[in-house]
Design an enzyme around this catalytic site. Structure first.
Site, mmCIF file in Angstrom:
data_model
loop_
_atom_site.group_PDB
_atom_site.id
_atom_site.type_symbol
_atom_site.label_atom_id
_atom_site.label_comp_id
_atom_site.label_asym_id
_atom_site.label_seq_id
_atom_site.Cartn_x
_atom_site.Cartn_y
_atom_site.Cartn_z
ATOM 1 N N ASP A 141 0.833 -1.202 0.000
ATOM 2 C CA ASP A 141 0.000 0.000 0.000
ATOM 3 C C ASP A 141 0.866 1.249 0.000
ATOM 4 O O ASP A 141 0.449 2.301 0.508
ATOM 5 C CB ASP A 141 -0.915 -0.022 1.226
ATOM 6 C CG ASP A 141 -2.045 0.995 1.120
ATOM 7 O OD1 ASP A 141 -2.617 1.356 2.163
ATOM 8 O OD2 ASP A 141 -2.338 1.442 -0.015
ATOM 9 N N LYS A 144 2.747 3.543 -5.637
ATOM 10 C CA LYS A 144 2.223 2.504 -6.541
ATOM 11 C C LYS A 144 3.264 2.007 -7.538
ATOM 12 O O LYS A 144 3.215 0.857 -7.951
ATOM 13 C CB LYS A 144 0.978 3.028 -7.259
ATOM 14 C CG LYS A 144 -0.077 3.567 -6.296
ATOM 15 C CD LYS A 144 -0.295 2.672 -5.083
ATOM 16 C CE LYS A 144 -0.997 3.394 -3.949
ATOM 17 N NZ LYS A 144 -0.956 2.618 -2.670
ATOM 18 N N ASP A 169 -3.238 -3.033 -2.483
ATOM 19 C CA ASP A 169 -4.296 -2.026 -2.483
ATOM 20 C C ASP A 169 -4.198 -1.182 -3.755
ATOM 21 O O ASP A 169 -3.141 -1.093 -4.393
ATOM 22 C CB ASP A 169 -4.162 -1.118 -1.247
ATOM 23 C CG ASP A 169 -5.379 -0.206 -1.084
ATOM 24 O OD1 ASP A 169 -5.230 0.868 -0.489
ATOM 25 O OD2 ASP A 169 -6.474 -0.567 -1.564
ATOM 26 N N ASN A 170 -5.306 -0.555 -4.156
ATOM 27 C CA ASN A 170 -5.318 0.486 -5.197
ATOM 28 C C ASN A 170 -4.961 0.022 -6.592
ATOM 29 O O ASN A 170 -4.401 0.788 -7.387
ATOM 30 C CB ASN A 170 -4.369 1.640 -4.816
ATOM 31 C CG ASN A 170 -4.603 2.137 -3.429
ATOM 32 O OD1 ASN A 170 -3.708 2.046 -2.577
ATOM 33 N ND2 ASN A 170 -5.795 2.641 -3.156
ATOM 34 N N GLU A 199 -11.452 4.145 -0.829
ATOM 35 C CA GLU A 199 -11.845 4.481 0.547
ATOM 36 C C GLU A 199 -12.692 5.747 0.633
ATOM 37 O O GLU A 199 -12.385 6.763 0.028
ATOM 38 C CB GLU A 199 -10.604 4.623 1.457
ATOM 39 C CG GLU A 199 -9.498 5.505 0.959
ATOM 40 C CD GLU A 199 -8.436 4.719 0.210
ATOM 41 O OE1 GLU A 199 -8.746 3.685 -0.391
ATOM 42 O OE2 GLU A 199 -7.285 5.154 0.213
HETATM 43 N N1 LIG Z 1 9.363 2.678 -0.676
HETATM 44 C C1 LIG Z 1 8.742 3.009 0.463
HETATM 45 N N2 LIG Z 1 9.189 2.537 1.648
HETATM 46 C C2 LIG Z 1 8.541 2.859 2.786
HETATM 47 N N3 LIG Z 1 7.453 3.658 2.852
HETATM 48 C C3 LIG Z 1 7.006 4.152 1.690
HETATM 49 C C4 LIG Z 1 7.603 3.852 0.455
HETATM 50 N N4 LIG Z 1 6.903 4.475 -0.520
HETATM 51 C C5 LIG Z 1 5.911 5.151 0.078
HETATM 52 N N5 LIG Z 1 5.971 4.963 1.425
HETATM 53 C C6 LIG Z 1 5.012 5.468 2.410
HETATM 54 O O1 LIG Z 1 3.789 4.804 2.135
HETATM 55 C C7 LIG Z 1 2.724 5.750 2.092
HETATM 56 C C8 LIG Z 1 2.346 6.005 0.682
HETATM 57 C C9 LIG Z 1 1.206 5.572 0.189
HETATM 58 C C10 LIG Z 1 0.826 5.846 -1.228
HETATM 59 N N6 LIG Z 1 -0.599 5.641 -1.352
HETATM 60 C C11 LIG Z 1 -1.279 6.348 -2.230
HETATM 61 O O2 LIG Z 1 -0.737 7.149 -2.999
HETATM 62 C C12 LIG Z 1 -2.754 6.188 -2.246
HETATM 63 C C13 LIG Z 1 -3.497 7.138 -2.943
HETATM 64 C C14 LIG Z 1 -4.876 7.036 -2.970
HETATM 65 N N7 LIG Z 1 -5.622 8.011 -3.688
HETATM 66 O O3 LIG Z 1 -4.990 8.945 -4.273
HETATM 67 O O4 LIG Z 1 -6.871 7.928 -3.761
HETATM 68 C C15 LIG Z 1 -5.554 6.011 -2.300
HETATM 69 C C16 LIG Z 1 -4.790 5.061 -1.611
HETATM 70 O O5 LIG Z 1 -5.394 4.014 -0.944
HETATM 71 C C17 LIG Z 1 -3.405 5.122 -1.589
HETATM 72 O O6 LIG Z 1 -2.715 4.144 -0.919
HETATM 73 C C18 LIG Z 1 3.261 6.991 2.756
HETATM 74 O O7 LIG Z 1 3.114 6.885 4.152
HETATM 75 C C19 LIG Z 1 4.728 6.947 2.330
HETATM 76 O O8 LIG Z 1 5.556 7.671 3.206
HETATM 77 MG MG LIG Z 2 -3.980 2.508 -0.460
#
Ligand SMILES: Nc1ncnc2c1ncn2[C@@H]1O[C@H](/C=C/CNC(=O)c2cc([N+](=O)[O-])cc(O)c2O)[C@@H](O)[C@H]1O
Ligand SMILES: [Mg+2]
Length: 214
Positions: A141, A144, A169-170, A199
């Site tokens: 999650d 992406k 997810d997504n 969500e």
């Molecule tokens: N390589 C990595 N290692 C560790 N942590 C990492 C990482 N890459 C991202 N993160 C963390 O994971 C989360 C990102 C989620 C992206 N979800 C999304 O972008 C997202 C967007 C929508 N939406 O736009 O509707 C809906 C959703 O359910 C979503 O999950 C943030 O807390 C970020 O700091």
């Molecule tokens: Mg998500």
């Protein structure tokens, strides 16, 4: 007030949820995000699908990529059998700080290891740092475009075994086209789509469950 959205979410949990009661933490976040401020938690439409897959797998070892505020961490950890472990990875320290407090409010800190850092850096170190040889369950999650490189890394590090279950997810919104193409066409996976909703909205989204065949 100068508080971030995750910090406002945390305050809503501290105000409305009962300490040590994971279900009330989940309900408080869903209420806040549905009626006050949207946030990117897997939420209460896709959440029951996540619950059913976790319950079916009943993992001894589980990995979550992208903790954010810890909503899905709580959903997963509350279902784990005694002695099972969930490792969750989050590279944003501010989000990690909020997640730790939300996980603690749910009373699940003993089942969860929150690692601050990037999944790409952490995955190769998991065996030596945690003595884990493979994951029974992985929830994806995070960003992406990291889904595909990270499962390839998990494969290369020998952290998946026959029967390991990936849940992403997504896969529709925001979408993970390269990941979907890979898990749906690779002979190494048996993949299945669970249609749901993004969500707290009426938009379509869904979860992709992929079983590693070894
Ligand atoms: N390589 C990595 N290692 C560790 N942590 C990492 C990482 N890459 C991202 N993160 C963390 O994971 C989360 C990102 C989620 C992206 N979800 C999304 O972008 C997202 C967007 C929508 N939406 O736009 O509707 C809906 C959703 O359910 C979503 O999950 C943030 O807390 C970020 O700091
Ligand atoms: Mg998500």
């Amino acid at each position: 007030t100068g508080l971030s959205r995750p910090q406002r979410m945390l305050k809503a949990v501290q105000k409305n949820a009962t300490k040590g009661d994971p279900q009330s933490v989940i309900a408080a976040i869903d209420y806040y995000c549905r009626h006050k401020e949207w946030a990117m938690n897997v939420g209460d439409d896709k959440g029951p699908i996540l619950d059913s897959v976790v319950s079916e797998v009943n993992p001894s070892t589980a990995l979550e990529l992208g903790t954010y505020c810890g909503y899905s961490t709580v959903r997963i950890a509350r279902l784990l059998s005694p002695g099972s472990k969930l490792i969750t990875v989050e590279f944003n320290p501010a989000y990690a700080a909020v997640a730790r407090q939300i996980i603690a409010h749910a009373g699940l800190q003993n089942k969860v290891t929150l690692v601050e850092g990037g999944s790409g850096d952490l995955i190769p170190k998991i065996k030596e740092q945690f003595g884990i040889t493979s994951f029974d369950f992985v929830f994806l999650d995070h960003w992406k475009d990291r889904y595909l490189p990270d499962i390839k890394l998990l494969e290369d590090c020998g952290l998946l075994k026959k029967g390991s279950v990936l849940l992403a997810d997504n896969v529709i919104c925001p979408g993970t086209p390269e990941y979907l193409e890979y898990v749906r066409n690779s002979p190494r996976y048996k993949s299945q789509y669970f249609q749901s909703y993004l969500e707290y909205t009426k938009a379509e989204d869904g979860l992709e469950k992929s079983v590693f065949l070894g």
